[in-house]
Design an enzyme around this catalytic site. Structure first.
Site, mmCIF file in Angstrom:
data_model
loop_
_atom_site.group_PDB
_atom_site.id
_atom_site.type_symbol
_atom_site.label_atom_id
_atom_site.label_comp_id
_atom_site.label_asym_id
_atom_site.label_seq_id
_atom_site.Cartn_x
_atom_site.Cartn_y
_atom_site.Cartn_z
ATOM 1 C CG ASP A 28 -4.238 4.169 0.774
ATOM 2 O OD1 ASP A 28 -4.010 4.246 -0.451
ATOM 3 O OD2 ASP A 28 -4.846 3.223 1.292
ATOM 4 C CG ASP A 123 -2.114 2.449 -3.083
ATOM 5 O OD1 ASP A 123 -1.606 1.513 -2.456
ATOM 6 O OD2 ASP A 123 -3.333 2.612 -3.204
ATOM 7 C CD GLU A 124 -1.415 0.637 1.955
ATOM 8 O OE1 GLU A 124 -2.577 0.528 2.331
ATOM 9 O OE2 GLU A 124 -0.548 -0.223 2.190
HETATM 10 MG MG LIG Z 1 -5.010 3.585 -2.187
#
Ligand SMILES: [Mg+2]
Length: 437
Positions: A28, A123-124
């Protein structure tokens, strides 16, 4: 919390054997949008940055840099409050195209170390560990190599946290616990030290509502959860989801990776007499859709079809169905609802029941990875990017649409009797796919 609080949990028991096999790495990015801004403008590095969705004083941050977070600014903090908390904060208007480009470069940098298996949001992402990287030392080495590759190929301002565990759920939990910039292996000692003492609500996938229901059963911590039998978990989750949670906590397969027999997510509502008006009927429809959207995202699906129906006292039922590309965004689904909503006789024929159903479900993980493939191929086609950007709505966007729905649906509507206790209310919904944590 004291160790005595969970001394009875024996992680050496055979049911916990799978926890020793590391299979998943979850990554992340930390403060992703804000980091991208700091990467492209070195003058912003080391300074508190808040990323905002629109250029007005009445919006809120959709991302905050590490420096801003240290002052208490986070996703969802209104601009005025962010200024108060953090007087030197710089606000930057979000440029989603830029973040997608950074993400593409990051994916390439990571792919050099190990193939990216799933892209779960902007974002993962996750990686399935191969036999060679399943040893703890090798897994940690891989984590370090990924961080180095990102630093070298994408930029020093792009930071991430990595969790490694026997499944993606525990790897993500490790990741959440390691924020920011951590590299955490969720082995048995880490589970004992960090998960058993955690508030159950802090576990990814347990919202405020589920937390409340668990507390009503005397479950407050991770240890309490681990103490539940499979049967008790089934009762708590009202079904098969409980078994999946029981297995996930023991290192079993992630429930959202399983093939599913689920075909639809939907709700019906018989309206109270005072709501049987054109406005009341529509408001109930919007609210039912909102609930279905939350549930859809919570179960990690996209939908490709929506059906809406109204039953009346004095005329035959009305029914309509729309088809679309895979969607999970509340705003887009609400737009489709608005387009198809045209039931006759709302003022005269006594509407009494509304139903909204999303069908044609596809696992979000598969939809999203295929979307990213599209971007890679069609890099530079702004319509594709815009479509994807819209699809990766942000918390702020979701929250905004929920407010609209809430305004449309008068507060007096008694929605509490819609039997869907498993999924949190819209107000406490899990964050959308593009939300930063
Ligand atoms: Mg993040």
């Amino acid at each position: 919390m004291d160790q005595a609080g969970h001394a009875d949990i024996d992680l050496t028991a055979p049911e916990f054997d799978r926890l020793d096999r590391l299979r998943a790495l979850f990554l992340d990015f930390d403060s992703f949008f804000a980091s991208c801004e700091q990467q492209r403008d070195p003058a912003l590095r080391g300074r508190p940055v808040g990323v905002i969705p629109v250029a007005t004083d009445h919006t809120c941050c959709i991302a905050a840099s590490a420096e801003a977070k240290r002052c208490g600014v986070k996703t969802g903090t209104p601009i005025s409050e962010a200024r108060r908390l953090c007087p030197g904060i710089v606000f930057i208007l979000a440029e989603h195209r830029v973040y997608i480009e950074f993400q593409q470069r990051a994916l390439e940098a990571i792919d050099r170390c190990a193939p990216v298996w799933g892209v779960h949001s902007i974002d993962e992402l996750s990686i399935k560990l191969c036999p060679r990287t399943r040893e703890p030392a090798a897994a940690v080495e891989l984590g370090r190599a990924i961080k180095a590759s990102l630093r070298e190929r994408v930029g020093e301002a792009i930071r991430c946290t990595i969790g490694i565990a026997s499944n993606r759920f525990l790897a993500k939990t490790a990741c959440n616990l390691g924020k920011p910039e951590g590299l955490v292996v969720m082995d048995k000692p880490a589970i004992r030290e960090r998960v058993l003492v955690l508030d159950a609500e802090k576990l990814t996938g347990i919202g405020e509502n589920m937390g409340r229901r668990l507390r009503a059963r005397g479950v407050a911590t991770g240890a309490d959860l681990y103490r539940l039998t499979e049967k008790e978990m089934k009762a708590a989750w009202e079904g098969i989801l409980g078994t999946m949670w029981w297995e996930q906590l023991r290192g079993g397969p992630d429930y959202y990776d399983r093939p599913t027999s689920r075909q639809s997510v939907g709700h019906q509502h018989i309206m109270a007499p005072e709501l049987r008006t054109p406005e009341g009927t529509r408001a109930v429809g919007v609210r039912l859709l909102t609930k279905a959207c939350v549930r859809l995202r919570d179960m990690r699906y996209h939908a490709t079809r929506m059906s809406v129906s109204v039953r009346y006292e004095r005329r035959p039922s009305w029914h309509v169905e729309a088809r679309f590309e895979p969607l999970r965004d509340s705003m887009e689904l609400q737009r489709i609802f608005a387009r198809v909503w045209d039931p006759p006789g709302l003022a005269t024929a006594g509407p009494k029941q509304v139903g909204v159903c999303l069908h044609g479900l596809a696992l979000s993980s598969s939809v999203e990875s295929s979307l990213f493939e599209t971007v890679r191929r069609a890099d530079g086609l702004s319509d594709t990017l815009d479509r994807i950007t819209r699809r990766f709505g942000y918390d702020a966007v979701y929250a905004g649409s929920m407010h609209t729905a809430k305004r449309a649906a008068p507060r007096r509507i008694a929605f509490g009797n819609i039997p869907d206790l498993r999924i949190p209310d819209a107000e406490t919904s899990p964050s959308g796919p593009g939300a930063e944590r």
